[in-house]
Design a protein around this motif. Structure first.
Motif, PDB file in Angstrom:
ATOM      1  N   PRO A 138       1.516  -1.145   0.129  1.00  0.00           N
ATOM      2  CA  PRO A 138      -0.253  -0.076   0.410  1.00  0.00           C
ATOM      3  C   PRO A 138       0.970   1.123   0.082  1.00  0.00           C
ATOM      4  O   PRO A 138      -0.143   2.211  -0.459  1.00  0.00           O
ATOM      5  CB  PRO A 138      -1.131  -0.347   1.183  1.00  0.00           C
ATOM      6  N   GLN A 141       2.104   2.254  -3.290  1.00  0.00           N
ATOM      7  CA  GLN A 141       0.347   3.519  -3.697  1.00  0.00           C
ATOM      8  C   GLN A 141       0.347   4.353  -3.750  1.00  0.00           C
ATOM      9  O   GLN A 141      -0.556   5.253  -4.082  1.00  0.00           O
ATOM     10  CB  GLN A 141      -1.297   2.283  -3.767  1.00  0.00           C
TER      11      GLN A 141
ATOM     12  N   GLN B 131      -7.868   5.576   2.412  1.00  0.00           N
ATOM     13  CA  GLN B 131      -6.695   5.201   2.228  1.00  0.00           C
ATOM     14  C   GLN B 131      -6.340   3.378   2.572  1.00  0.00           C
ATOM     15  O   GLN B 131      -6.056   2.653   2.530  1.00  0.00           O
ATOM     16  CB  GLN B 131      -5.818   6.158   2.869  1.00  0.00           C
ATOM     17  N   GLY B 134      -7.963   1.718   0.670  1.00  0.00           N
ATOM     18  CA  GLY B 134      -7.355   1.218  -0.228  1.00  0.00           C
ATOM     19  C   GLY B 134      -6.227   0.048  -0.345  1.00  0.00           C
ATOM     20  O   GLY B 134      -6.431  -0.768  -0.977  1.00  0.00           O
ATOM     21  N   GLN B 141      -7.348   1.666  -5.316  1.00  0.00           N
ATOM     22  CA  GLN B 141      -5.780   2.499  -5.468  1.00  0.00           C
ATOM     23  C   GLN B 141      -5.966   2.532  -6.950  1.00  0.00           C
ATOM     24  O   GLN B 141      -5.587   4.248  -7.539  1.00  0.00           O
ATOM     25  CB  GLN B 141      -5.025   2.168  -5.102  1.00  0.00           C
TER      26      GLN B 141
END
Lengths: 245, 245
Positions: A138, A141, B131, B134, B141
């Motif tokens: 993550p 990203q 987030q 995500g 994302q």
DNA sequence: CGCGCGTTTGACATGACTCAAATGCTGTGG
DNA sequence: CCACAGCATTTGAGTCATGTCAAACGCGCG
């Protein structure tokens, strides 16, 4: 001695040999920032450290298939977009640690042309691999998102410049923006080389070459800068700053 | 009858009552596109369907803390950025399904002002929650990345417009861009309402109000458009298109 | 060394801005 | 519901910043 080598490219030490992310002098400006050591090594594996690009050589062309994002490793690049009748606009200049190609993600097609301004090199990030990796990282990203957002914010600033500023304000804003970016990379904020031509600068700022040339002369007469060829020194940052509002 | 209600806001049916993403008429233009049903429900939970905004009411102000992204649900918004001495540039107009605030991610601070152009409503996406989500939904994302990239590409186009196009080309490009966006949303590409003022249009295109007004008159004389107040009809798309190159 | 291109400088043209004023529309309060 | 106030829009006249055209210069590259 060629013009290109005459002006030492930024981070030239990175140009020619393999450097892993964790040993790269650009690390703290770059994508991997904040990744764990293990993740960093995974990222490292998908990066292609490709050949160098000579001045004028294209990194990619508009309307071709989007495959990779690029991060400038050494040297510098410009991107341009064109109207159907051939006028074109320099949309940005890119220095070490900066991403090129972010605007191509959504249509899977590059919509700009990217060209080297001097001898330069890049890290190539194949997007599919990057996305695979993103699924398990993550943090990666988030970094990407942040980079995109930063470029977006910069472009909004450029819209303000192009839409609302007078010629001298445009040039002053541009010079200070370059200065700031060099400073962030540990270089002098006051003295640097302009790797792009007057034509590129003029185009980027929505001005005629002649106007830029005249402004450089005027700024010099007024003691704001010293300029000889591609070498520029900012002599009165405060006055330049006051021109930017 | 107020001006605002005079011009029916886009997707007005969504303005006042709760609609889950999966039932939303904007679904196919919006963030959740491609999410699995289960993920969609999770996303649904973090979305705040906030109150409506009246004409001129701010959605957020520059230099305030970034907390949320917004997706226009009904109506329309404009964003502006300002120089320190108070000049400002309209950086974009936003219609249903479009994101506002993407340029704020990187510094966690809004750097533009966003204002409603008419009675409007939004879906608020608290960024931290987004987030979190995500991390478990790579697809989310990717959608975000894609949206950012799309706005970036659009802004590069605007740079071309601002830097290289003449006044009539700017206006023609702008009108066709609006037309295209309405068409994508299932509305007429030929006839629509301009929810923004002449002043906003002029500002956005880097022109004076007078110039825009004169061009509307000229375009009408030449049979390219019909315009009465805020209602416009594009009568000769081909000629408009040929003005855009 | 010489050619070519990028840059500088000068003279002039013009598109778009500014200033000004008339007109029309909108939202408000009586 | 109407009248008025204020702002948005349109239209006209004149100015100016910047672009265009032209030519000289000089640096860099072959």
């Amino acid at each position: 001695m060629s013009n290109v080598d005459n002006v030492a490219p930024l981070f030239k030490d990175l140009a020619d040999h393999y450097v892993a992310c964790q040993d790269c002098s650009l690390y703290r400006f770059c994508l991997p920032l904040g990744l764990h050591s293990r993740d960093l090594q995974l990222l490292d594996k998908i990066i292609k450290r490709s050949q160098t690009y000579k001045r004028g050589q294209p990194l990619f062309a508009a309307e071709t298939e989007f495959t990779s994002l690029y991060v400038v490793r050494s040297g510098s690049f410009k991107t341009t977009i064109s109207t159907s009748n051939g006028r074109d606009q320099v949309t940005g200049f890119y220095f070490p640690g900066e991403f090129i190609g972010l605007d191509a993600i959504h249509q899977q097609t590059y919509k700009s042309n990217a060209k080297a301004l001097e001898s330069s090199s890049v890290c190539e990030l194949p997007f599919d691999n990057l996305q695979e990796l993103g699924k398990e990282m993550p943090q990666l990203q988030v970094q990407l998102l942040t980079r995109l957002s930063k470029e977006l914010a910069g472009d909004k600033g450029l819209m303000l410049l192009l839409g609302k500023k007078a010629a001298d304000e445009k040039l002053a804003t541009f010079l200070l923006s370059l200065s700031q970016r060099f400073k962030e990379r540990g270089f002098s904020a006051a003295e640097f080389q302009l790797s792009m031509s007057r034509g590129d600068i003029a185009n980027h700022l929505g001005l005629a070459v002649e106007t830029v040339s005249r402004l450089f002369s005027r700024f010099q007469d007024e003691g704001l800068i010293t300029i000889t060829g591609k070498a520029i020194a900012l002599k009165d940052m405060e006055k330049l700053q006051s021109l930017c509002e």
